[in-house]
Design an enzyme around this catalytic site. Structure first.
Site, mmCIF file in Angstrom:
data_model
loop_
_atom_site.group_PDB
_atom_site.id
_atom_site.type_symbol
_atom_site.label_atom_id
_atom_site.label_comp_id
_atom_site.label_asym_id
_atom_site.label_seq_id
_atom_site.Cartn_x
_atom_site.Cartn_y
_atom_site.Cartn_z
ATOM 1 N N SER A 1 -16.063 34.586 -53.916
ATOM 2 C CA SER A 1 -15.514 35.110 -52.655
ATOM 3 C C SER A 1 -14.962 36.517 -52.759
ATOM 4 C CB SER A 1 -14.447 34.187 -52.070
ATOM 5 O OG SER A 1 -15.009 33.508 -50.957
ATOM 6 N N THR B 1 -9.989 35.055 -52.243
ATOM 7 C CA THR B 1 -9.495 36.399 -51.927
ATOM 8 C C THR B 1 -8.461 36.784 -52.954
ATOM 9 O OG1 THR B 1 -9.786 36.122 -49.579
ATOM 10 C CG2 THR B 1 -8.125 37.725 -50.243
ATOM 11 N N THR C 1 -12.035 40.811 -50.542
ATOM 12 C CA THR C 1 -12.694 39.511 -50.395
ATOM 13 C C THR C 1 -14.103 39.671 -49.835
ATOM 14 O OG1 THR C 1 -12.391 37.292 -49.421
ATOM 15 C CG2 THR C 1 -11.942 39.140 -47.991
ATOM 16 N N ARG D 1 -18.515 38.899 -38.870
ATOM 17 C CA ARG D 1 -17.149 38.353 -38.850
ATOM 18 C C ARG D 1 -16.251 39.150 -39.821
ATOM 19 N NH1 ARG D 1 -13.470 36.057 -42.908
ATOM 20 N NH2 ARG D 1 -12.100 34.600 -41.848
ATOM 21 N N THR E 1 -4.028 34.596 -48.308
ATOM 22 C CA THR E 1 -5.352 34.068 -48.608
ATOM 23 C C THR E 1 -5.514 32.784 -47.796
ATOM 24 O OG1 THR E 1 -6.828 33.269 -50.362
ATOM 25 C CG2 THR E 1 -4.483 32.887 -50.681
ATOM 26 N N GLY E 2 -6.765 32.402 -47.576
ATOM 27 C CA GLY E 2 -7.011 31.222 -46.744
ATOM 28 C C GLY E 2 -7.719 31.636 -45.462
#
Ligand code: ASP
Length: 313
Positions: free
Chosen positions: A76, A175, A193, A203, A226-227
């Site tokens: 990622s 990330t 990321t 996106r 992050t997430g």
């Protein structure tokens, strides 16, 4: 020169409390670097080389962020990042220094070190953010090599996802957000990321957005996330964390405040992960996540360790 005392005398007490950062008087620990997830250990090692030689936190966070960007096994970030649903690897990154300068790129293809392109946007352009083909043109003009970021492993994983016909984006929690306080007490941060795997083409997540994926105020502290980026953008997450620290919250309490705001306003919060990581001007760090499993890497002169983030669930 106007001192803090002069300023306090000139404004009512309540207004002063709202204006001046309330940082605890604990002894400052510096230098220090923190970064998200267990691979932050490798990123911190690179950053520490600069910090321990009395280098600038801004150089340290860039050097640290470049480590996972170059790792093809990290799916990622940078090279080897999982592609979007059209098979394109697109990167998001931003960086912020101790005087509030910042640079950012989003939806950047073909360049491994998105964080260094973000730095160039800050240093060599009159802008803060460049996206898509414009960001790529700028990077090439700045001398960055154009490369294929879609590794064989990532291409296979994408093929499998397409065959399974899920058609839903997926969080990989890779990330890297990295925050550093240098030996002269200056704070900087970076975030990079490839975003959610199998995302819609075009996106953009929280990571390149100043105030969402990253925010640094050298008077107060820095934060990164992050997430699920969409959840973080909706509450201007990292800025929210820094503003809580400005009001006197510890880094961990500030991260918790931002996570609780997501939980309060986003009813599906149990279905995704978001974690915030923060470092204040005293070198104190903390983190808080929605779900269990978040870890961050902490490096000081006492050594490096992985710290478990406290979580809501
Ligand atoms: N925050 C990143 C994004 O939404 C993804 C992650 O950290 O897993 O793009």
């Amino acid at each position: 020169m106007i001192t803090r005392r002069d300023l306090l005398k000139s404004i009512p007490i309540a207004a002063a409390a709202a204006t001046l950062p309330r940082i605890s008087r604990a002894a400052t620990q510096k230098p220090v670097v923190v970064s998200t997830w267990n691979f932050g250990m490798d990123a911190n090692r690179e950053a520490w080389k600069i910090l321990s030689a009395n280098g600038r936190s801004f150089d340290a966070v860039e050097a640290g962020a470049r480590v996972p960007e170059a790792d093809p096994n990290n799916h990622s970030v940078g090279m080897g990042g999982y592609p979007d649903r059209d098979g394109k690897v697109t990167l998001d990154a931003c960086i912020m220094d101790e005087i509030g300068n910042c640079g950012s790129v989003a939806d950047l293809e073909h360049i491994v070190h998105a964080i260094s392109v973000a730095r160039k946007v800050m240093e060599k352009s009159p802008h803060v953010m460049l996206v898509g083909p414009g960001a790529l043109d700028f990077a090439i003009a700045q001398g960055f090599p154009k490369e294929n970021l879609l590794t064989e492993d990532s291409r296979k994983a994408w093929g499998k996802w397409k065959a399974d016909n899920h058609y839903t984006p997926k969080e990989y929690h890779d990330t890297i957000g990295i925050l550093a306080l240098d030996s002269v007490g200056n704070l900087s941060g970076a975030c990079t990321t490839s975003g959610l795997a199998w995302k819609y083409h075009g996106r953009v997540g929280d990571s390149p957005i100043i105030g969402a994926g990253l925010f640094v105020d050298n008077e107060v502290g820095g934060a990164c996330s992050t997430g699920k980026g969409e959840a973080v953008i909706k509450i201007a997450g990292s800025h929210t964390v820094v503003e809580a620290m400005r009001r006197g919250a510890s880094p961990q309490d500030a991260c918790e405040e931002a996570v609780r705001r997501i939980a309060k306003k986003q009813s599906d919060y149990r279905e995704f992960q978001v974690a915030f990581l923060a470092l204040n001007k005293n070198g104190e760090s903390g983190a808080f996540a929605i779900a269990k499993g978040f870890q961050y890497a902490l490096t000081t002169s006492a050594g490096s360790k992985l710290v478990d983030g406290v979580s809501l669930l």
